[in-house]
Each structure stands twice: as structure tokens, then as C-alpha cells.
Design a protein around this motif. Structure first.
Motif, short mmCIF file in Angstrom:
data_model
loop_
_atom_site.label_atom_id
_atom_site.label_comp_id
_atom_site.label_asym_id
_atom_site.label_seq_id
_atom_site.Cartn_x
_atom_site.Cartn_y
_atom_site.Cartn_z
N LEU A 292 0.90 -1.25 0.02
CA LEU A 292 0.09 0.10 0.11
C LEU A 292 0.83 1.26 -0.01
N LYS A 293 2.09 1.16 0.48
CA LYS A 293 2.87 2.33 0.70
C LYS A 293 3.22 3.14 -0.81
N ALA A 294 3.35 2.20 -1.78
CA ALA A 294 3.62 2.97 -2.99
C ALA A 294 2.56 2.41 -4.06
N PHE A 295 1.49 1.91 -3.77
CA PHE A 295 0.57 1.42 -4.82
C PHE A 295 -0.23 2.82 -5.47
N PRO A 296 -0.02 2.84 -6.92
CA PRO A 296 -0.63 4.14 -7.57
C PRO A 296 -2.11 4.06 -7.87
N PHE A 297 -2.48 4.91 -7.08
CA PHE A 297 -4.26 4.90 -7.21
C PHE A 297 -4.76 6.04 -8.27
N ALA A 298 -3.63 6.68 -8.78
CA ALA A 298 -4.23 7.67 -9.96
C ALA A 298 -2.78 7.70 -10.73
N GLU A 299 -3.02 7.96 -11.94
CA GLU A 299 -2.00 8.21 -12.97
C GLU A 299 -2.53 9.36 -13.94
N VAL B 298 -7.99 7.10 -12.18
CA VAL B 298 -8.22 7.11 -10.83
C VAL B 298 -8.63 5.52 -10.34
N LYS B 299 -8.33 5.05 -9.54
CA LYS B 299 -8.62 3.80 -8.77
C LYS B 299 -9.44 4.01 -7.68
N GLU B 300 -10.48 3.62 -7.43
CA GLU B 300 -11.17 3.86 -6.31
C GLU B 300 -11.83 2.53 -5.85
N THR C 1 -7.55 -1.15 0.12
CA THR C 1 -8.01 -0.28 -0.83
C THR C 1 -9.11 0.74 -0.60
N GLY C 2 -9.86 0.80 1.03
CA GLY C 2 -10.83 1.24 1.46
C GLY C 2 -12.10 0.88 1.38
N CYS C 3 -12.24 -0.55 1.09
CA CYS C 3 -13.60 -1.27 1.08
C CYS C 3 -14.16 -1.80 2.30
N LEU D 215 -10.73 -2.62 -6.68
CA LEU D 215 -10.61 -1.30 -7.31
C LEU D 215 -11.64 -1.21 -8.64
N GLU D 216 -12.60 -0.24 -8.68
CA GLU D 216 -13.05 0.41 -10.07
C GLU D 216 -12.11 1.44 -10.65
N THR D 217 -12.15 1.40 -11.78
CA THR D 217 -11.38 2.51 -12.68
C THR D 217 -12.23 3.69 -13.26
N LYS D 218 -11.95 4.93 -12.74
CA LYS D 218 -12.50 6.04 -13.57
C LYS D 218 -11.66 6.94 -14.21
N ALA D 219 -11.80 7.36 -15.37
CA ALA D 219 -11.13 8.53 -16.23
C ALA D 219 -11.81 9.76 -16.04
#
Length: 476
Positions: free
Chosen positions: A118-125, A133-135, A163-165, A463-467
Motif C-alpha cells: 500500500l505504501k507505493a501503490f498507484p491509485f492515480a496516473e 483514478v482507482k477507487e 483499498t478502502g472497501c 478497485l474500480e477504474t475512473k477516467a
């Protein structure tokens, strides 16, 4: 005698809507060792509503808050290490040494691995002017098995937390004690109310309600392929995400080289661990046809060195989990004999001197063909089938000739040859010479499931993917 007659819902231990008690059987004694309450749809509904309410706040927590929470869970887990090990031995028969050396540590390992990933997981690019965005997907329903109970709970709960679930867990009613203690750990760690909920029960009463509930956004199931198909059917009307880790009939190709004897012996040990009750166990060993007799002799010696008995003693193997499991294994051993496989060691019945308990003899068959029942069906017991091959291409063809694709194994002194074989095997995880990596993605091809667990790969399932288009201003 353990009595677990309440459920953890919205941060509180509550009575079931209607109390129905279920006896948990100690497989070493065949006697009841405790009771749980069996939940129903009304209990699931309460738990899902609590999880939905909690999701609003928990989904907005920071990465740092969730890392801290996972670390607190790990700390409380370590405090209960002995309690967890004793519970697993009592509920499903794992030898005390296996519970302490593997069953309990692997659950802790997944929690710590999730915190680290989790320390380096990319939730956004950012891709040009668009942000990806990964939500968190939402409320997750977890149905876990009895064979590696803490492993399967942790591989679902840890990435969900990361992941916040929020979630509702139904541990196996066959081996529920460790799940109960895990819920106590979550409460002691200060997991916010409603983020983690526990409802004990069986498949018809709780599993169906959870997998079909419209308030559940994702269902994650580990168990048999047959049951997994039913979970998917129940989930289909609500179009929720379905994640499954199902059955296996994993091949183990032993190459004709200097590592042959060690590879055969290692393969026997891998099958017999946990009394053969491991979905990824290498139960189909493929050896050069010309060395079949040699392989059988090595396997016989390795199997007969294994001691079977009281899981609280110093034995390598305890009982299998239940009477239905024992009966199924006995039937498949008999099928191997009836269909003409060579019984090398073991066979039907209990080991000598064990008149009570669901104990199975470590069993090895040689001269097996891939059309035999013991090559096609997942036995889920300490039974190894040795098949012959005339070329590596034929070995690969036989290995892939299965409806499953969870794991595969290669034993070889020649690493380049092992890599070549591994590249041709249709399985989600391939191990060369016994290698193990708890951060590597784990999951299956074909009827072995959908999705992956372990390490950062597990995060994507939650995670869901949001653009977000136009995130950045247009270039001048």
C-alpha cells in the motif's frame, strides 16, 4: 467447548435474528467441540447495511490511515497467535506444528504484505489531460473455506482494507473458530464500526444471501468449482463483480535429469502437506515413462516416512476435515484401484491403529493415465497419481489436459529447460523446484477461477477504474 453464538455487525457482537445452533466437529475425535449460530438472510441484510453506511467514511481515508490500521491488525494478530493455532488444529485437524509453522503465519504474512504494498501503490496516473483514478469498489462479501482458513480470510480482508472497501465475512461453518478469533482481532485493532462484519452460517442460509444481495458490490469466494458456479449464478442478477479461487488438479513435471530423485520426493511432501487439502497441491506427477518404477519406489519411501495421527502430537499428518470428505477420498482411492492404476502404498481405510478420527493413509498410485478418475477429479486428500510421458512435449500436453489451471510445478536441474516447460503450462502460478513467493499473484486459468490474490495484484480486484477527462488544462 466453544460457544460462538453472536455475530459482529456494525462494531458490536449481536444476537442472530433467529437463533439456530450448529455443532462443529473435531475431526480427530469425531465429537462436537463447539457450536456457532447459523445466520440467515436477515442477518446478512443487517451486516450489509452496516457495511454500506461505513463505506462512506472509510472509502475516504488516507493511505497512511489504512497502513496504520493494517499494522494495528497485524499487532493484534500476533497477540492471538497461539489461540489461532489451537483453533485451527481443533476445527480442521491441522497438526499443531503445521498450524504454528504455516497456517497462522501465512495469514499474518498477507496482512503485512498488504501494508507494505500500500505504501507505493498507484491509485492515480495522468495520461495527457486525463487522470485515471482507482477507487474502492464498495461493499465486499467474502465466503472462505476450511482448509487454510486464515490464509483465505487474510487474502481477502487485507487488500479490502488497503483499498478502502468495507466487508461482510462468512467463514466456513466446518471450521469457523479461527474466523471468530479473527473478528475479535479486528475489533481489538480498532477497525471502524461496520468496516468489517462477521456472520456465521452455511451456504444456503448465508452464502446465497450474501452473493445475491443487491447491496454487495463484489463477492469473493474460495472453494470448489461446483460451489463457485452457484455463487456466480446467484451474483449474476445484480451484475456484481465475482472473484473466485476454485479447484485444481495441478501437474508436477519431473524432468529426466540429476534433480529427478529430489523432485519426486519433494512432490510427495507437497501433496501430503495439510493432509492433501490444498487446492494447489501437485497431485498429478509426470515422470519419464522409462523411470516410472524408480519414481514409484522413491514416492513409496517418501510417503511411508510420513506419520499420521493425533494433530496435537508430533505427527506430520492429521485427519481430513470431516466425514463427507473422508468418504469422498475413500471412494476415489477405490476408483483408482478399480480403473487399473498400480497402488504403490496406502489405499482404502484408516491407517493401522487409528480407529477413530477421519484419518487417511498417505496414498500413491503409479501407472496412472490422464483419463482415469484420479487424474480428472480433485480428490482433496493425501493421494498422489504418477503418470508417465515419453517426451517433454507430451508431458506438457498431458499437464494441460485438464479443466483446471490453478497451479503447476516443474522439477529440474536444468533451469533453462524448466523455464521452457513453465512457459508452456496453462496455469496461473508455476513453481520451479519448490519456489514460493507470497507476493506473487495467485489465481487460476479455466475452471480454477477468476482474478488474483496475494500482494499488490490483489488490490486490483477491489478497485474500480475512473477516467476524469480534462483533468489538466489544455496545452496553450
Amino acid at each position: 467447548m466453544r460457544e460462538y453464538l453472536k455475530f459482529l455487525i456494525d462494531g458490536q457482537w449481536v444476537d442472530p435474528v433467529e437463533l439456530r445452533s450448529h455443532a462443529v466437529i473435531n475431526p480427530a475425535t469425531e465429537q462436537a467441540c463447539g457450536h456457532i449460530a447459523l445466520g440467515a438472510a436477515a442477518d446478512v441484510d443487517k451486516a450489509v447495511r452496516a457495511a454500506r453506511k461505513a463505506f462512506v467514511g472509510f472509502s475516504r481515508t488516507s493511505r497512511e490511515e489504512r497502513i496504520d490500521l493494517l499494522q494495528r491488525i497485524a499487532a493484534e494478530y500476533q497477540k492471538r497467535f497461539g489461540d489461532l493455532a489451537a483453533a485451527i488444529t481443533e476445527e480442521m485437524g491441522a497438526p499443531a506444528s503445521l498450524a504454528q509453522r504455516a497456517q497462522v503465519p501465512i495469514g499474518l504474512g498477507h496482512i503485512l504484505a498488504a501494508a507494505e504494498a500500500l505504501k507505493a501503490f498507484p491509485f492515480a496516473e495522468d495520461r495527457g489531460a486525463t487522470r485515471i483514478v482507482k477507487e474502492p469498489i464498495g461493499v465486499c462479501g467474502f465466503i472462505t473455506p476450511w482448509n487454510w482458513p486464515l490464509n483465505q480470510i487474510a487474502t481477502k480482508v487485507a487488500p479490502a482494507i488497503a483499498t478502502g472497501c468495507t466487508m461482510v465475512l462468512k467463514p466456513s461453518e466446518v471450521a469457523p473458530f479461527s474466523g471468530q478469533i479473527f473478528a475479535e482481532i479486528m475489533q481489538a485493532a480498532g477497525v471502524p464500526a461496520g468496516v468489517f462484519n462477521l456472520v456465521h452460517g452455511d451456504g444456503p442460509g448465508v452464502g446465497v444471501a450474501l452473493s445475491s444481495h443487491p447491496g454487495v458490490d463484489m463477492i469473493s469466494f474460495t472453494g470448489s468449482t461446483r460451489a463457485g458456479i452457484e455463487v456466480a449464478r446467484n451474483a449474476a442478477p445484480t451484475v456484481k463483480r465475482v472473484h473466485q479461487e476454485l479447484g485444481g488438479k495441478s501437474p508436477n513435471i519431473v524432468l529426466d535429469d540429476a534433480a529427478f530423485a529430489a523432485g519426486v520426493s519433494r512432490g510427495v511432501g507437497s501433496v501430503m502437506t495439510n493432509s492433501g487439502q490444498t487446492c494447489s497441491a501437485p497431485t498429478r506427477m509426470l515422470v519419464p515413462q522409462a523411470r516410472m518404477a524408480e519414481a514409484a519406489a522413491i514416492a513409496k519411501q517418501a510417503a511411508e516416512e510420513l506419520t499420521v495421527g493425533d494433530p496435537n502430537g508430533n505427527h506430520r499428518m492429521g485427519p481430513v476435515v470431516s466425514a463427507p470428505q473422508f468418504d469422498k477420498i475413500q471412494g476415489l482411492i477405490q476408483a483408482g484401484i478399480d480403473e487399473g492404476a498400480t497402488l504403490v502404498t496406502g489405499g482404502p481405510g484408516r491407517p493401522e491403529g487409528l480407529e477413530r478420527g477421519f484419518y487417511v493413509k498417505p496414498t500413491v498410485f503409479a501407472d496412472v493415465t490422464n483419463e482415469m478418475t484420479i487424474s480428472r477429479q480433485e480428490i482433496f486428500g493425501p493421494v498422489l497419481a504418477i503418470l508417465g510421458y515419453d517426451s517433454l512435449d507430451q508431458a506438457i500436453e498431458i499437464a494441460n489436459d485438464t479443466e483446471y489451471g490453478l497451479a503447476a510445478y516443474v522439477q529440474a536441474a536444468d533451469l533453462d529447460a524448466a523455464r521452457r516447460v513453465a512457459g508452456e503450462l496453462r496455469a496461473g502460478q508455476v513453481s520451479i523446484n519448490g519456489a514460493f513467493d507470497s507476493n506473487a499473484p495467485f489465481g487460476g486459468y479455466k475452471m480454477s477461477g477468476n482474478g488474483r490474490e496475494w500482494g499488490d495484484y490483489a488490490f486490483h480486484e477491489f478497485l474500480e477504474t475512473k477516467a476524469v477527462l480534462g483533468w489538466a488544462p489544455p496545452a496553450s
